[in-house]
Write a protein that holds these residues in place. Structure first.
Motif, PDB file in Angstrom:
ATOM      1  N   ILE A  36     -45.802 -35.334 -40.012  1.00  0.00           N
ATOM      2  CA  ILE A  36     -45.900 -34.585 -38.758  1.00  0.00           C
ATOM      3  C   ILE A  36     -44.828 -33.520 -38.822  1.00  0.00           C
ATOM      4  O   ILE A  36     -43.665 -33.820 -39.071  1.00  0.00           O
ATOM      5  CB  ILE A  36     -45.695 -35.505 -37.545  1.00  0.00           C
ATOM      6  N   GLU A  37     -45.241 -32.283 -38.633  1.00  0.00           N
ATOM      7  CA  GLU A  37     -44.262 -31.205 -38.744  1.00  0.00           C
ATOM      8  C   GLU A  37     -44.537 -30.121 -37.714  1.00  0.00           C
ATOM      9  O   GLU A  37     -45.654 -29.968 -37.229  1.00  0.00           O
ATOM     10  CB  GLU A  37     -44.261 -30.611 -40.149  1.00  0.00           C
ATOM     11  N   ALA A  38     -43.486 -29.391 -37.391  1.00  0.00           N
ATOM     12  CA  ALA A  38     -43.613 -28.224 -36.519  1.00  0.00           C
ATOM     13  C   ALA A  38     -44.102 -27.070 -37.373  1.00  0.00           C
ATOM     14  O   ALA A  38     -43.667 -26.905 -38.514  1.00  0.00           O
ATOM     15  CB  ALA A  38     -42.270 -27.900 -35.888  1.00  0.00           C
ATOM     16  N   ALA A  39     -45.023 -26.296 -36.844  1.00  0.00           N
ATOM     17  CA  ALA A  39     -45.589 -25.183 -37.604  1.00  0.00           C
ATOM     18  C   ALA A  39     -44.595 -24.034 -37.758  1.00  0.00           C
ATOM     19  O   ALA A  39     -44.744 -23.214 -38.643  1.00  0.00           O
ATOM     20  CB  ALA A  39     -46.871 -24.685 -36.938  1.00  0.00           C
ATOM     21  N   ALA A  40     -43.575 -23.969 -36.905  1.00  0.00           N
ATOM     22  CA  ALA A  40     -42.579 -22.900 -36.994  1.00  0.00           C
ATOM     23  C   ALA A  40     -41.753 -23.067 -38.267  1.00  0.00           C
ATOM     24  O   ALA A  40     -41.506 -24.175 -38.719  1.00  0.00           O
ATOM     25  CB  ALA A  40     -41.663 -22.942 -35.775  1.00  0.00           C
ATOM     26  N   GLU A  41     -41.332 -21.932 -38.823  1.00  0.00           N
ATOM     27  CA  GLU A  41     -40.479 -21.989 -40.013  1.00  0.00           C
ATOM     28  C   GLU A  41     -39.223 -22.794 -39.724  1.00  0.00           C
ATOM     29  O   GLU A  41     -38.650 -22.706 -38.646  1.00  0.00           O
ATOM     30  CB  GLU A  41     -40.072 -20.575 -40.434  1.00  0.00           C
ATOM     31  N   ASN A  42     -38.811 -23.582 -40.680  1.00  0.00           N
ATOM     32  CA  ASN A  42     -37.626 -24.420 -40.571  1.00  0.00           C
ATOM     33  C   ASN A  42     -37.717 -25.436 -39.429  1.00  0.00           C
ATOM     34  O   ASN A  42     -36.707 -25.925 -38.944  1.00  0.00           O
ATOM     35  CB  ASN A  42     -36.352 -23.575 -40.411  1.00  0.00           C
ATOM     36  N   GLY A  43     -38.935 -25.716 -38.987  1.00  0.00           N
ATOM     37  CA  GLY A  43     -39.127 -26.715 -37.944  1.00  0.00           C
ATOM     38  C   GLY A  43     -38.955 -28.109 -38.510  1.00  0.00           C
ATOM     39  O   GLY A  43     -38.954 -28.308 -39.726  1.00  0.00           O
ATOM     40  N   PRO A  44     -38.796 -29.085 -37.636  1.00  0.00           N
ATOM     41  CA  PRO A  44     -38.595 -30.454 -38.112  1.00  0.00           C
ATOM     42  C   PRO A  44     -39.852 -31.021 -38.767  1.00  0.00           C
ATOM     43  O   PRO A  44     -40.967 -30.601 -38.477  1.00  0.00           O
ATOM     44  CB  PRO A  44     -38.256 -31.217 -36.834  1.00  0.00           C
ATOM     45  N   GLU A  45     -39.645 -31.954 -39.670  1.00  0.00           N
ATOM     46  CA  GLU A  45     -40.735 -32.691 -40.301  1.00  0.00           C
ATOM     47  C   GLU A  45     -40.390 -34.169 -40.216  1.00  0.00           C
ATOM     48  O   GLU A  45     -39.263 -34.568 -40.482  1.00  0.00           O
ATOM     49  CB  GLU A  45     -40.902 -32.282 -41.762  1.00  0.00           C
ATOM     50  N   VAL A  46     -41.368 -34.946 -39.809  1.00  0.00           N
ATOM     51  CA  VAL A  46     -41.183 -36.383 -39.664  1.00  0.00           C
ATOM     52  C   VAL A  46     -42.278 -37.067 -40.463  1.00  0.00           C
ATOM     53  O   VAL A  46     -43.429 -36.626 -40.440  1.00  0.00           O
ATOM     54  CB  VAL A  46     -41.280 -36.795 -38.173  1.00  0.00           C
TER      55      VAL A  46
END
Length: 166
Positions: A36-46
């Motif tokens: 699961i990740e944020a689509a924004a650059e450098n966003g968090p990934e879990v």
């Protein structure tokens, strides 16, 4: 005779390759994990594994689907609970399957108890070959809206990644 045997050899090779496809799946999916990740650059990934998903509140949806022969009981956490557990919020999600099928679903179509990220069918885990290990399931029997092409497109099986779109 020669063309027939070459044709038979091709069929056997195709069958063998099809049988090996699940073995070629990315390690994350084989291990039963969901990115699961944020689509924004450098966003968090879990990365959540099956145990993480099982630790969340479980929702059971008993429903017929366009892809199963009879009514089945699907179990797993609600998508909104999975996103809360990952600590990532947004307006929509891109659901990505093992075969790279991708579809964007606005989160205003997600309720508190649907869709679920099913990890069990009729109480049993299911493999990549059986559309697993994770499958986005809606309560298709609940109403006509859920039996639409739109919801069918969001019913991603072999789910491997959820990208949250701000």
């Amino acid at each position: 005779p020669a063309p027939r045997s070459r044709s038979a050899a091709r069929i056997c090779m195709s069958i063998m390759l099809a049988a090996l496809l699940p073995l070629a799946a990315p390690a994350a999916v084989q291990a039963g994990t969901l990115e699961i990740e944020a689509a924004a650059e450098n966003g968090p990934e879990v990365v959540l594994d099956r145990a993480d998903l099982e630790s969340l509140e479980q929702v059971r949806i008993e429903t017929n689907t366009p892809w199963t022969e009879r009514r089945r009981a699907f179990e797993g956490p609600a998508l909104v609970d999975v996103l809360d557990a990952a600590g990532i919020a947004g307006e929509a999600v891109e659901l990505v399957a093992l075969n790279d099928y991708r579809v964007t679903m606005p989160l205003d179509h997600a309720g508190p108890d649907y869709p679920i990220i099913a990890h069990r069918i009729d109480g049993k885990t299911f493999s990549v070959r059986e559309r697993g290990p994770f499958w986005v399931i809606f309560p298709y029997d609940r109403g006509r809206e859920f039996r639409s092409e739109k919801f069918a497109g969001w019913s991603v099986w072999q789910l491997s990644e959820i990208r949250v779109i701000p």
